[in-house]
Design a protein around this motif. Sequence first.
Motif: not given
Length: 301
Positions: A199-202, A207-211, A223-227, A234-236
């Motif tokens: 599961i991928f988190h950012q 830049a992280h939301r770019a298409d 899988e993309r983890l919702r942030h 809430l970002a480690p």
Amino acid sequence: MSTSEKRTEQRAVIKFCAMSGMTPTDTWKFLNQKEGVHNCSRTLVFDWHKRFREGQTEITDSARSGRPGNDQRLIQDVKDVIAKDRRKSIDYIPPGFVIELLLTDENKATRVDASREFLRRCDRDGERFLRRIITTDETWVNFYVPESKRESMVWKRPSSPPPQEGENMQAGKESYVVRGDLTNAIRKKRAGCDVENFIFHQDNAPAHRADETLLTIDFLGYERLRHPPYSPDLAPLDFCVFPRLKADLRGRSFDTEDEIKYAVRSAIRSYTPEWYADIYRKWVQRHSKCIEHNGDYFEKA
């Protein structure tokens, strides 16, 4: 014609072409056939052409929640605190006092919803869920960051000469991306693991939301983890890894980018697996804190 009026006119033309059965490419060529009239990018034309073909009728942007607003009363309260003691540092201002009320109700509701979803998965899958998560982010590392006054303090005898102040140095910057060739790196560190099961988190940096970024993640099978937006707490990497890394590098001087990369890698590798595991436990606690505070920012978990 203002920029807003020009944008609206462009979309009106795109809508007409889309409803007339023209292809996105033909629409783009049509808009750009006369220089300076309706010139717009290919990406913009294809995006809005798709929207109109899928049923959108409005040619204006959808309403957005926007950035958290500034509360004038809160700003005055902060000024009052500082006026009473101008030597008071941010560490001694009540936790959350400065930024607590800057989140909108929608922002807070989104944070609570995301935290509840995170904790539901923790309750259901336990440690297995946390072990599947890969979290990533970027930060800046300076060629030189001087120590703070507190960090540079040393004990002196009454007869000792006053400390000499160092020269101010303009800090050059190099961007260090923590995430590199992720898939290959995972396979090297975790031989035999199912890469597609991660599961991928950012966070929500542009830049992280770019298409292109999201499509790449999907292509890799993660899988993309919702942030939730506006949630560095809430970002480690933001609340734990980067602060320690920069504290460890403060006061050191680097001449080249390679020296910076070596120092960063050495520092990250020196942190124990137990320390990293504890970050994930703190992450869970922070989501609980977020819910307890109804989405407001909170004290350190």
